[in-house]
Motif scaffolding. Structure first.
Motif, PDB file in Angstrom:
ATOM      1  N   ALA A  51       0.793  -1.026  -0.029  1.00 46.70           N
ATOM      2  CA  ALA A  51      -0.013  -0.022  -0.087  1.00 46.70           C
ATOM      3  C   ALA A  51       1.127   1.273   0.063  1.00 46.70           C
ATOM      4  CB  ALA A  51      -0.915  -0.005   1.336  1.00 46.70           C
ATOM      5  N   ALA A  52       0.562   2.236  -0.788  1.00 48.23           N
ATOM      6  CA  ALA A  52       1.292   3.548  -0.918  1.00 48.23           C
ATOM      7  C   ALA A  52       1.558   4.121   0.352  1.00 48.23           C
ATOM      8  CB  ALA A  52       0.438   4.768  -1.586  1.00 48.23           C
ATOM      9  N   PRO A  53       1.162   4.252   1.595  1.00 47.31           N
ATOM     10  CA  PRO A  53       1.404   4.796   2.970  1.00 47.31           C
ATOM     11  C   PRO A  53       2.616   4.016   3.295  1.00 47.31           C
ATOM     12  CG  PRO A  53      -0.892   4.507   2.672  1.00 47.31           C
ATOM     13  CD  PRO A  53      -0.408   3.806   1.678  1.00 47.31           C
ATOM     14  N   ASN A  54       2.841   2.643   3.148  1.00 49.28           N
ATOM     15  CA  ASN A  54       3.657   1.678   3.607  1.00 49.28           C
ATOM     16  C   ASN A  54       4.953   1.393   2.766  1.00 49.28           C
ATOM     17  OD1 ASN A  54       1.688   1.246   5.499  1.00 49.28           O
ATOM     18  ND2 ASN A  54       1.353  -0.960   5.031  1.00 49.28           N
ATOM     19  N   GLN A  55       4.603   2.101   1.684  1.00 48.54           N
ATOM     20  CA  GLN A  55       6.081   1.966   0.763  1.00 48.54           C
ATOM     21  C   GLN A  55       7.205   2.797   1.610  1.00 48.54           C
ATOM     22  OE1 GLN A  55       5.181   2.788  -3.286  1.00 48.54           O
ATOM     23  NE2 GLN A  55       4.056   0.756  -3.436  1.00 48.54           N
ATOM     24  N   THR A  56       6.817   3.664   2.238  1.00 48.51           N
ATOM     25  CA  THR A  56       7.999   4.418   3.038  1.00 48.51           C
ATOM     26  C   THR A  56       8.368   3.757   4.203  1.00 48.51           C
ATOM     27  OG1 THR A  56       6.050   5.715   3.957  1.00 48.51           O
ATOM     28  CG2 THR A  56       7.386   6.633   1.894  1.00 48.51           C
ATOM     29  N   LEU A  57       7.777   2.586   4.612  1.00 45.26           N
ATOM     30  CA  LEU A  57       8.397   1.797   5.620  1.00 45.26           C
ATOM     31  C   LEU A  57       9.546   0.939   5.315  1.00 45.26           C
ATOM     32  CD1 LEU A  57       4.909   0.199   7.059  1.00 45.26           C
ATOM     33  CD2 LEU A  57       6.222   2.290   7.984  1.00 45.26           C
ATOM     34  N   ALA A  68      -4.636   9.052   6.895  1.00 41.11           N
ATOM     35  CA  ALA A  68      -4.073   9.812   6.001  1.00 41.11           C
ATOM     36  C   ALA A  68      -3.538  11.082   6.837  1.00 41.11           C
ATOM     37  CB  ALA A  68      -4.976  10.046   4.816  1.00 41.11           C
ATOM     38  N   PRO A  69      -2.385  11.438   6.050  1.00 39.99           N
ATOM     39  CA  PRO A  69      -1.687  12.867   6.547  1.00 39.99           C
ATOM     40  C   PRO A  69      -2.740  13.987   6.177  1.00 39.99           C
ATOM     41  CG  PRO A  69      -0.516  12.151   4.842  1.00 39.99           C
ATOM     42  CD  PRO A  69      -1.500  11.024   5.007  1.00 39.99           C
ATOM     43  N   THR A  70      -3.612  13.869   5.478  1.00 39.95           N
ATOM     44  CA  THR A  70      -4.601  15.127   5.058  1.00 39.95           C
ATOM     45  C   THR A  70      -5.947  15.272   5.920  1.00 39.95           C
ATOM     46  OG1 THR A  70      -5.577  13.439   3.517  1.00 39.95           O
ATOM     47  CG2 THR A  70      -3.863  15.140   2.496  1.00 39.95           C
ATOM     48  N   CYS A 104       8.575  14.796   0.960  1.00 39.34           N
ATOM     49  CA  CYS A 104       7.773  15.772   0.459  1.00 39.34           C
ATOM     50  C   CYS A 104       6.278  15.669   0.022  1.00 39.34           C
ATOM     51  CB  CYS A 104       8.366  16.771  -0.497  1.00 39.34           C
ATOM     52  SG  CYS A 104       9.903  17.601  -0.113  1.00 39.34           S
ATOM     53  N   ASN A 105       6.256  14.486  -0.826  1.00 36.76           N
ATOM     54  CA  ASN A 105       5.033  14.639  -1.261  1.00 36.76           C
ATOM     55  C   ASN A 105       3.707  13.845  -0.148  1.00 36.76           C
ATOM     56  OD1 ASN A 105       6.430  11.929  -1.299  1.00 36.76           O
ATOM     57  ND2 ASN A 105       5.105  10.970  -2.782  1.00 36.76           N
ATOM     58  N   SER A 106       4.291  13.677   1.206  1.00 37.78           N
ATOM     59  CA  SER A 106       3.091  13.448   2.043  1.00 37.78           C
ATOM     60  C   SER A 106       2.466  14.981   2.492  1.00 37.78           C
ATOM     61  CB  SER A 106       3.828  12.660   3.481  1.00 37.78           C
ATOM     62  OG  SER A 106       4.285  11.495   3.004  1.00 37.78           O
ATOM     63  N   PHE A 107       2.911  15.940   2.235  1.00 37.84           N
ATOM     64  CA  PHE A 107       2.471  17.141   2.500  1.00 37.84           C
ATOM     65  C   PHE A 107       2.588  18.465   1.566  1.00 37.84           C
ATOM     66  CE2 PHE A 107       6.768  16.825   3.946  1.00 37.84           C
ATOM     67  CZ  PHE A 107       7.257  18.245   3.649  1.00 37.84           C
TER      68      PHE A 107
HETATM   69  C1  LIG Z   1       6.612   6.423  -2.162  1.00 33.72           C
HETATM   70  C2  LIG Z   1       5.179   6.461  -1.826  1.00 33.72           C
HETATM   71  O1  LIG Z   1       4.480   5.936  -2.469  1.00 33.72           O
HETATM   72  N1  LIG Z   1       4.747   7.413  -0.995  1.00 33.72           N
HETATM   73  C3  LIG Z   1       3.542   7.513  -0.488  1.00 33.72           C
HETATM   74  C4  LIG Z   1       3.222   7.321   1.034  1.00 33.72           C
HETATM   75  O2  LIG Z   1       2.153   7.473   1.470  1.00 33.72           O
HETATM   76  C5  LIG Z   1       1.768   8.713   1.132  1.00 33.72           C
HETATM   77  C6  LIG Z   1       0.312   9.262   1.823  1.00 33.72           C
HETATM   78  O3  LIG Z   1       0.326   8.606   3.210  1.00 33.72           O
HETATM   79  C7  LIG Z   1       1.629   9.264  -0.220  1.00 33.72           C
HETATM   80  O4  LIG Z   1       1.240  10.723  -0.222  1.00 33.72           O
HETATM   81  C8  LIG Z   1       2.881   8.973  -0.728  1.00 33.72           C
HETATM   82  O5  LIG Z   1       2.916   9.196  -2.041  1.00 33.72           O
END
Ligand SMILES: CC(=O)N[C@H]1CO[C@H](CO)[C@@H](O)[C@@H]1O
Ligand code: HEM
Ligand SMILES: *[C@@H]1O[C@H](CO)[C@@H](O)[C@H](O)[C@H]1NC(C)=O
Ligand SMILES: *[C@@H]1O[C@H](CO)[C@@H](O)[C@H](O)[C@H]1NC(C)=O
Ligand SMILES: *[C@@H]1O[C@H](CO)[C@@H](O)[C@H](O)[C@H]1NC(C)=O
Ligand SMILES: *[C@@H]1O[C@H](CO)[C@@H](O)[C@H](O)[C@H]1NC(C)=O
Ligand SMILES: *[C@@H]1O[C@H](CO)[C@@H](O)[C@H](O)[C@H]1NC(C)=O
Length: 330
Positions: free
Chosen positions: A90-96, A162-164, A198-201
């Motif tokens: 899931a997108a939010p998790n790809q940064t884990l 979500a951060p929004t 950056c793309n989280s906010f």
């Molecule tokens: C890399 C990636 O997909 N990042 C996403 C992580 O999740 C946030 C929302 O929580 C997205 O905005 C990012 O694009």
């Protein structure tokens, strides 16, 4: 009358039986079955976090994401199988990050006592130890979680806040997991360590209303801080690689300065800013920053224990995974 009494007795007995069958987490669950487990985990975290401090934040966040989807059952660590995309896709998790770290801890614990300590407990313990390693409080972690066998990407997309989100949505998200307003305020304090992309906010800097163009920033974000972020960090609206410290100046230290930043309207996400849009939440934050650090330490630890108990599998439910990324073969 008599029949009603019988019904009442049956209901009570059924409730007692259900309660009895449902094992609970408890401190020291492994004290006989794997007495060294907690020490092996803590030693590994304490030895390695100083070399890779960013891992502490990701381990803490991973425990949160685990607990919010199917309970704290390490479903967040499972790999995709066949056509099924897992929570970690899931997108939010790809940064884990940090799965390799957990795999190494698990291997050490398996060597000591094969098949005994769950990946879910390892996540809960490494989260606690990560907080300790960054200067935060310690607490006893109730253990005895069992690992789940199912992980579904869509559930992570639906259930991880979500951060929004605004305050109402955040509170709903936490209440859905049996957490309350105070838990929302104190657990958000985890943003005292770590980074965001950056793309989280980014829409708060460039495109808050969707009109875009100069000046379309989120008015609830300190304009000087926003200008600084546009100039030095998130230089374009589509930057998805640059990282920003969530608590600049002390992003590797577990302390109160995240809350001070939120009060100065310098929280990075709308979800951070939302915490001062509610009177009770704002009052909690003011109490924390005006109290000795022990106050936040205590309430944070208490909320972590609550979060760590969300929909846990215990007793004979689930399994003890051999490898955290895959379910056992039967
Ligand atoms: C890399 C990636 O997909 N990042 C996403 C992580 O999740 C946030 C929302 O929580 C997205 O905005 C990012 O694009
Ligand atoms: C209240 C709702 C929450 C929202 C909307 C939220 C959202 C986010 C987002 C978007 C990021 C940045 C991801 C990135 O861009 O790389 C982040 C980072 C982080 N979150 Fe949260 N979060 C919330 C609650 C929590 C909780 C409860 C915890 C733990 C108890 C937590 C711990 C962290 C940590 C430690 C990081 C830094 C991760 C790193 O440095 O890799 N968050 N969060
Ligand atoms: C899980 O997936 C990752 C990334 O695709 C891969 O590197 C790893 O080897 C997999 N783990 C197992 C146990 O299959
Ligand atoms: C929060 O967001 C939801 C969904 O977008 C919206 O319906 C609601 O009005 C918002 N609440 C506040 C207080 O802004
Ligand atoms: C809370 O749970 C309800 C019912 O399952 C769901 O419809 C809703 O989307 C959830 N809200 C949040 C913010 O997670
Ligand atoms: C701003 O947001 C709107 C609506 O979400 C979107 O259509 C537009 O492409 C965005 N503009 C930029 C520059 O990102
Ligand atoms: C980041 O943006 C680039 C260019 O817009 C895109 O090609 C890439 O897939 C994005 N990466 C992620 C992880 O979303």
């Amino acid at each position: 009358m008599a029949r009603m009494a019988v019904v009442a007795v049956v209901v009570v007995v059924a409730a007692v039986l259900a309660g009895g069958a449902r094992a609970q987490l408890r401190e020291g669950f492994y004290e006989h079955s794997c007495p060294q487990a907690e020490k092996i985990i803590k030693d590994y975290v304490m030895e390695h976090i100083p070399h890779v401090p960013s891992i502490a934040a990701t381990l803490l966040r991973t425990h949160f994401h685990d607990c919010f989807v199917r309970g704290c059952d390490a479903s967040v660590l499972l790999n995709a199988t066949g056509g099924n995309e897992a929570e970690r896709d899931a997108a939010p998790n790809q940064t884990l990050r940090g799965n390799g770290f957990i795999d190494r801890v698990k291997a050490l614990v398996e060597k000591e006592c094969p098949g005994v300590v769950s990946c879910a407990d390892i996540l809960a313990l490494t989260a606690r130890d990560s907080v300790v390693a960054t200067g935060g409080p310690s607490w006893s972690v109730p253990t005895g979680r069992r690992d789940g066998t199912v992980s579904i990407k869509q559930e992570a997309l639906d259930q991880i806040p979500a951060p929004t989100m605004n305050f109402t949505e955040l509170l709903q998200s936490f209440q859905n997991k049996s957490l309350d307003l105070a838990d929302l305020v104190w657990l958000s304090g985890a943003h005292t360590i770590g980074i965001a992309h950056c793309n989280s906010f980014t829409e708060r800097l460039y495109n808050f209303t969707g009109r875009g163009g100069p000046g379309d920033a989120d008015p609830s974000l300190d304009p000087l801080y926003a200008a600084n972020l546009r100039r030095t960090k998130c230089k374009t609206p589509t930057d998805n690689t640059t990282i920003v410290e969530m608590d600049p100046g002390s992003f590797r230290t577990f302390d109160l300065s995240y809350y001070r930043g939120v009060l100065k309207r310098r929280g990075l996400f709308q979800s951070d800013a939302a915490l001062i849009t509610d009177a009770a939440a704002k009052a909690d934050i003011l109490t924390a920053v005006n109290s000795p650090p022990e106050f936040f330490s205590q309430v944070f630890a208490r909320s972590m224990v609550k979060m760590g108990a969300i929909e846990v599998k215990t007793g004979s439910e689930g399994e003890i995974r051999k490898h955290c990324a895959i379910v056992n073969k039967h």
